[in-house]
Structure formats: C-alpha cells, structure tokens
Design a protein around this motif. Structure first.
Motif, PDB file in Angstrom:
ATOM      1  N   ALA A  75       4.937   7.196   9.221  1.00 17.40           N
ATOM      2  CA  ALA A  75       3.686   7.563   9.900  1.00 17.40           C
ATOM      3  C   ALA A  75       2.549   6.636   9.475  1.00 17.40           C
ATOM      4  N   ILE A  76       2.466   6.335   8.184  1.00 16.42           N
ATOM      5  CA  ILE A  76       1.423   5.423   7.687  1.00 16.42           C
ATOM      6  C   ILE A  76       1.651   4.015   8.232  1.00 16.42           C
ATOM      7  N   LEU A  77       2.892   3.590   8.299  1.00 18.35           N
ATOM      8  CA  LEU A  77       3.234   2.290   8.875  1.00 18.35           C
ATOM      9  C   LEU A  77       2.725   2.196  10.311  1.00 18.35           C
ATOM     10  N   SER A  78       2.956   3.219  11.090  1.00 20.39           N
ATOM     11  CA  SER A  78       2.487   3.251  12.475  1.00 20.39           C
ATOM     12  C   SER A  78       0.964   3.161  12.536  1.00 20.39           C
ATOM     13  N   ASP A  79       0.290   3.855  11.633  1.00 23.24           N
ATOM     14  CA  ASP A  79      -1.180   3.799  11.583  1.00 23.24           C
ATOM     15  C   ASP A  79      -1.663   2.384  11.256  1.00 23.24           C
ATOM     16  N   VAL A  80      -1.034   1.746  10.282  1.00 25.42           N
ATOM     17  CA  VAL A  80      -1.445   0.388   9.896  1.00 25.42           C
ATOM     18  C   VAL A  80      -1.179  -0.587  11.036  1.00 25.42           C
ATOM     19  N   TYR A  81      -0.065  -0.431  11.726  1.00 27.84           N
ATOM     20  CA  TYR A  81       0.235  -1.286  12.879  1.00 27.84           C
ATOM     21  C   TYR A  81      -0.862  -1.154  13.934  1.00 27.84           C
ATOM     22  N   ARG A  82      -1.259   0.082  14.210  1.00 28.68           N
ATOM     23  CA  ARG A  82      -2.326   0.340  15.190  1.00 28.68           C
ATOM     24  C   ARG A  82      -3.645  -0.265  14.722  1.00 28.68           C
ATOM     25  N   LEU A  83      -3.980  -0.057  13.451  1.00 29.16           N
ATOM     26  CA  LEU A  83      -5.268  -0.530  12.925  1.00 29.16           C
ATOM     27  C   LEU A  83      -5.345  -2.053  12.839  1.00 29.16           C
ATOM     28  N   THR A  84      -4.205  -2.713  12.680  1.00 28.45           N
ATOM     29  CA  THR A  84      -4.192  -4.184  12.637  1.00 28.45           C
ATOM     30  C   THR A  84      -3.844  -4.773  14.008  1.00 28.45           C
ATOM     31  N   ARG A  85      -3.735  -3.903  14.990  1.00 19.44           N
ATOM     32  CA  ARG A  85      -3.462  -4.288  16.386  1.00 19.44           C
ATOM     33  C   ARG A  85      -2.194  -5.142  16.516  1.00 19.44           C
ATOM     34  N   GLY A  86      -1.239  -4.917  15.623  1.00 17.60           N
ATOM     35  CA  GLY A  86       0.032  -5.639  15.689  1.00 17.60           C
ATOM     36  C   GLY A  86      -0.072  -7.111  15.346  1.00 17.60           C
ATOM     37  N   LYS A  87      -1.185  -7.521  14.739  1.00 18.12           N
ATOM     38  CA  LYS A  87      -1.407  -8.939  14.461  1.00 18.12           C
ATOM     39  C   LYS A  87      -1.016  -9.374  13.057  1.00 18.12           C
ATOM     40  N   VAL A  88      -0.589  -8.420  12.233  1.00 20.81           N
ATOM     41  CA  VAL A  88      -0.235  -8.734  10.854  1.00 20.81           C
ATOM     42  C   VAL A  88       1.214  -8.306  10.616  1.00 20.81           C
ATOM     43  N   PRO A  89       2.053  -9.191  10.098  1.00 20.39           N
ATOM     44  CA  PRO A  89       3.427  -8.779   9.796  1.00 20.39           C
ATOM     45  C   PRO A  89       3.445  -7.647   8.764  1.00 20.39           C
ATOM     46  N   LEU A  90       4.197  -6.615   9.067  1.00 22.14           N
ATOM     47  CA  LEU A  90       4.307  -5.461   8.179  1.00 22.14           C
ATOM     48  C   LEU A  90       5.742  -5.323   7.693  1.00 22.14           C
TER      49      LEU A  90
ATOM     50  N   ILE B  71       0.828  -1.203   0.000  1.00 19.65           N
ATOM     51  CA  ILE B  71       0.000   0.000   0.000  1.00 19.65           C
ATOM     52  C   ILE B  71       0.863   1.254   0.000  1.00 19.65           C
ATOM     53  N   ALA B  72       0.352   2.265  -0.655  1.00 20.51           N
ATOM     54  CA  ALA B  72       1.050   3.544  -0.762  1.00 20.51           C
ATOM     55  C   ALA B  72       0.785   4.378   0.492  1.00 20.51           C
ATOM     56  N   PRO B  73       1.664   5.328   0.764  1.00 21.32           N
ATOM     57  CA  PRO B  73       1.477   6.180   1.938  1.00 21.32           C
ATOM     58  C   PRO B  73       0.490   7.322   1.695  1.00 21.32           C
ATOM     59  N   ASP B  74      -0.185   7.293   0.568  1.00 17.97           N
ATOM     60  CA  ASP B  74      -1.104   8.371   0.218  1.00 17.97           C
ATOM     61  C   ASP B  74      -2.540   8.121   0.677  1.00 17.97           C
ATOM     62  N   LEU B  75      -2.788   6.996   1.327  1.00 16.98           N
ATOM     63  CA  LEU B  75      -4.143   6.673   1.770  1.00 16.98           C
ATOM     64  C   LEU B  75      -4.517   7.489   3.007  1.00 16.98           C
ATOM     65  N   ASP B  76      -5.793   7.907   3.057  1.00 16.60           N
ATOM     66  CA  ASP B  76      -6.250   8.629   4.245  1.00 16.60           C
ATOM     67  C   ASP B  76      -6.716   7.620   5.304  1.00 16.60           C
ATOM     68  N   GLU B  77      -7.065   8.122   6.473  1.00 16.23           N
ATOM     69  CA  GLU B  77      -7.430   7.263   7.615  1.00 16.23           C
ATOM     70  C   GLU B  77      -8.578   6.314   7.268  1.00 16.23           C
ATOM     71  N   SER B  78      -9.573   6.798   6.552  1.00 19.19           N
ATOM     72  CA  SER B  78     -10.720   5.968   6.181  1.00 19.19           C
ATOM     73  C   SER B  78     -10.292   4.808   5.289  1.00 19.19           C
ATOM     74  N   ASN B  79      -9.468   5.096   4.293  1.00 17.68           N
ATOM     75  CA  ASN B  79      -8.974   4.040   3.405  1.00 17.68           C
ATOM     76  C   ASN B  79      -8.082   3.057   4.157  1.00 17.68           C
ATOM     77  N   LEU B  80      -7.261   3.564   5.056  1.00 14.22           N
ATOM     78  CA  LEU B  80      -6.404   2.683   5.859  1.00 14.22           C
ATOM     79  C   LEU B  80      -7.247   1.746   6.722  1.00 14.22           C
ATOM     80  N   ARG B  81      -8.303   2.282   7.308  1.00 12.96           N
ATOM     81  CA  ARG B  81      -9.209   1.452   8.116  1.00 12.96           C
ATOM     82  C   ARG B  81      -9.815   0.343   7.263  1.00 12.96           C
ATOM     83  N   ASP B  82     -10.256   0.705   6.046  1.00 13.87           N
ATOM     84  CA  ASP B  82     -10.842  -0.287   5.139  1.00 13.87           C
ATOM     85  C   ASP B  82      -9.837  -1.382   4.794  1.00 13.87           C
ATOM     86  N   VAL B  83      -8.625  -0.983   4.470  1.00 11.26           N
ATOM     87  CA  VAL B  83      -7.582  -1.954   4.140  1.00 11.26           C
ATOM     88  C   VAL B  83      -7.319  -2.863   5.337  1.00 11.26           C
ATOM     89  N   ALA B  84      -7.193  -2.276   6.514  1.00 10.62           N
ATOM     90  CA  ALA B  84      -6.917  -3.067   7.725  1.00 10.62           C
ATOM     91  C   ALA B  84      -8.049  -4.064   7.997  1.00 10.62           C
TER      92      ALA B  84
END
Length: 140
Positions: free
Chosen positions: A63-78, A2-15
């Motif tokens: 910053a996006i990496l940190s958001d994805v980690y939070r949204l996946t609750r650390g349960k998915v390897p990034l 995923i690109a770092p251009d996604l907004d919070e809503s899109n990141l939530r959907d992906v997660a």
C-alpha cells in the motif's frame, strides 16, 4: 530506503525531496515497527522491539509502495520489498509501482531456490494478465 510506517504527510515530503533532488530510486517497504493484530508469534515475541519483516508486512508495504508511486508520478524507479515470498507477491509489488523487487526473508526461509520459483510464478502472473514484460506491468 523508507519504512512503511510513514503517514501521508511524511510520504509527500519524501516524494518532494526525491523529485527535487533527482534521486535515482527508492526502496519502499523495509521493515515496520508496528505489530499487526494477526501475528501468529508468541506474545513475548510480538512485544519485542525492532523491525518486523516477512509476510506480515506484505499488504502494508504494498500500500505504501502504491502511494509513493502515485506521489512520484511514476517518474522514480521504486524497489518493492516487504513480504515477498511468492511470484504473486512480487507481481503485486510491480502492479503497485515497483520497477524492481527485493527478497530477503524468503531467502532465509526457502533458500536460493526461492528465486527461480518466484520468477516462474511471476512470469505466469504476467502472462495471465496479458503483459509481455515487467515494465508493462509497473504501476498498471
């Protein structure tokens, strides 16, 4: 990936999809279509279309990496990528939630020796902050 251009809503959907489908991992950071104000390139290059990679991408992708980690609750390897050219850059990605770190632009500019240099710098950063392994530092 995923690109770092996604907004919070899109990141939530992906997660949500990643968690729902038990995806094995995500590469986070890739390239950005944005152009940071602090680019040193000539104006003609800055205007070119396409993905931007390397150091100008580091902070945004982390910053996006940190958001994805939070949204996946650390349960998915990034896999953290985007602007990694030093051990400290790799360390920032790991602390933001990366289990693995990807290099690309650094290899182009510095060659294969960049890997051992980055590895040594990363080991120093881990030791400095009291971590015995990369795994301990993921998302810490």
């Amino acid at each position: 990936k995923i690109a770092p251009d996604l907004d919070e809503s899109n990141l939530r959907d992906v997660a949500e999809v990643v968690m729902e489908l038990a995806i094995d991992g995500i590469i986070v950071g890739n390239t950005t279509v944005g152009r940071p104000d602090n680019l040193l390139s000539s104006p003609d290059l800055v205007k070119e279309a396409g993905g931007l990679s390397g150091p100008p991408l580091r902070d945004l992708s982390t910053a996006i990496l940190s958001d994805v980690y939070r949204l996946t609750r650390g349960k998915v390897p990034l896999v953290g990528c985007g602007g990694v050219s030093t051990g400290e850059d790799a360390y920032m990605k790991i602390r933001a939630g990366a289990s693995l770190v990807e290099l690309y632009t650094a290899l182009i500019y510095y060659g294969p020796r960049a890997v051992s240099r980055i590895k040594g710098e990363l080991a120093e950063a881990l030791q400095r902050d009291g971590f015995k392994s990369v795994q301990e530092a993921v998302g810490a």
